[in-house]
Design an enzyme around this catalytic site. Structure first.
Site, PDB file in Angstrom:
ATOM      1  N   TYR A  54     -29.490 -13.568  26.092  1.00 27.39           N
ATOM      2  CA  TYR A  54     -30.541 -12.803  26.770  1.00 27.39           C
ATOM      3  C   TYR A  54     -31.821 -12.804  25.937  1.00 27.39           C
ATOM      4  CZ  TYR A  54     -32.597  -8.856  29.371  1.00 27.39           C
ATOM      5  OH  TYR A  54     -33.411  -8.041  30.132  1.00 27.39           O
ATOM      6  N   SER A 114     -38.589  -8.938  28.657  1.00 27.55           N
ATOM      7  CA  SER A 114     -37.866  -7.799  28.086  1.00 27.55           C
ATOM      8  C   SER A 114     -38.381  -7.557  26.677  1.00 27.55           C
ATOM      9  CB  SER A 114     -36.363  -8.088  28.034  1.00 27.55           C
ATOM     10  OG  SER A 114     -35.668  -7.125  27.244  1.00 27.55           O
TER      11      SER A 114
END
Length: 257
Positions: A162, A147
Site C-alpha cells: 500500500y 494516502s
C-alpha cells in the site's frame, strides 16, 4: 463574483464508489451540481448508491457502471458508456483502492500485485482513457486518492504494498500534471490519514489501533465523514485552475510531525 466551486453542468466519474468515502465524494459532487458516473466492481452496491443519490438530488443524472479498474478492457467500456451518456468528462476522481497488511517476508507476490494493480495501475489506466477526451476539450480536473502512507511509514502495521502504491500515486500525479498542464488539465491528489471505511473499520478502528493512532495524531482523532470533501471539491472545481501536481494531506496534522 462567480462561485468557483459550483459544478453545475459538469460531468464526473468516481471510481471505488460502492462504499465509504467514494460514496461521500459522489454525493458531494452531485450536491455541487455535477452529473456523476459511479464505478466499482460490485454492481448491486453501486445501484443502491445511485438510487440513494438520485432520491436526494432528483435533478442529477447518476449512472452506476460495473468496472474493475485493474482491467483495461472494462475501463475502455466504462469510459465509452460515460461518453455516450454525458458526451463529455470534466472530472475524474480515481478513488478505487485496497490494502494488505502483511510483513514483507510473508507477503506473497500475488498479494503485492493485487494492491499495486488496484491502487496504482488503476489510476494509470483510468487517467489514460479519460484524459484523451479532456485533452480534446482542453479542460479537465483529475483528483487521485493517495494516502499519508504514500509519504510516511507505519511502524505498527506493515502496509508495504500500500505504501509503495500510494507513493507511486503521488509521483504519478506530479508527472501527469506536468505533461498535461498546457492542455487545461489539472491533476492533483488528496492524502487522507485514518477515515472509517470497509477497508479500515475492522482493523484500524479496533480499540488498540485507534488508541495508538490518537496518541500520535496532533488532532488526537481520526477523520470524520465529510472532512475530505472540501479538498476534493477544490481540486475538482475551477477554483484550482492554477494548482496542479499537488498532494493535499488531510490528516489531522499527522505528516507534519
Amino acid at each position: 463574483m462567480n462561485n468557483l466551486f459550483d459544478l453545475t453542468g459538469k460531468t464526473a466519474i468516481v471510481s471505488g464508489a460502492s462504499s465509504g468515502i467514494g460514496v461521500e465524494f459522489a454525493e458531494m459532487l452531485a450536491d455541487q451540481g455535477a452529473d456523476v458516473a459511479i464505478l466499482a466492481r460490485r454492481y448491486d452496491k453501486l445501484k443502491a448508491v445511485a438510487e440513494k443519490i438520485t432520491a436526494k438530488y432528483p435533478e442529477r443524472r447518476i449512472i452506476p457502471i460495473e468496472c474493475d479498474v485493474t482491467k483495461e478492457n472494462q475501463i475502455i467500456a466504462a469510459v465509452q458508456k460515460v461518453m455516450a451518456e454525458f458526451g463529455k468528462i470534466d472530472i475524474l476522481l480515481n478513488n478505487a483502492g485496497i490494502v494488505d497488511s502483511v510483513p514483507i517476508e510473508a507477503l506473497e507476490e500475488e498479494a503485492w500485485d493485487r494492491v499495486l494493480d488496484t491502487d496504482l495501475k488503476g489510476v494509470f489506466l483510468m487517467s489514460k482513457h479519460v484524459i484523451r477526451h479532456m485533452k480534446e476539450r482542453k479542460y479537465g480536473r483529475i483528483v487521485n486518492t493517495a494516502s499519508m502512507l504514500g509519504l510516511t511509514a507505519s511502524a505498527s502495521i506493515p502496509t508495504h504494498s500500500y505504501n509503495a502504491a500510494k507513493g507511486g500515486v503521488i509521483h504519478l500525479t506530479r508527472g501527469v500534471a506536468a505533461t498535461y498542464a498546457k492542455h487545461g488539465i489539472t491533476v492533483n491528489a488528496i492524502g487522507p490519514s485514518l477515515f472509517k471505511s470497509e477497508m479500515t473499520e475492522n482493523t484500524l478502528f479496533s480499540e488498540q489501533a485507534l488508541k495508538m493512532y490518537n496518541a500520535v495524531c496532533p488532532m488526537g482523532r481520526p477523520g470524520n465523514p465529510g472532512e475530505l470533501n472540501g479538498a476534493v471539491l477544490y481540486f475538482a472545481s475551477d477554483a484550482c485552475s492554477y494548482t496542479t501536481g499537488q498532494t493535499l494531506f488531510v490528516d489531522g496534522g499527522w505528516t507534519i510531525i
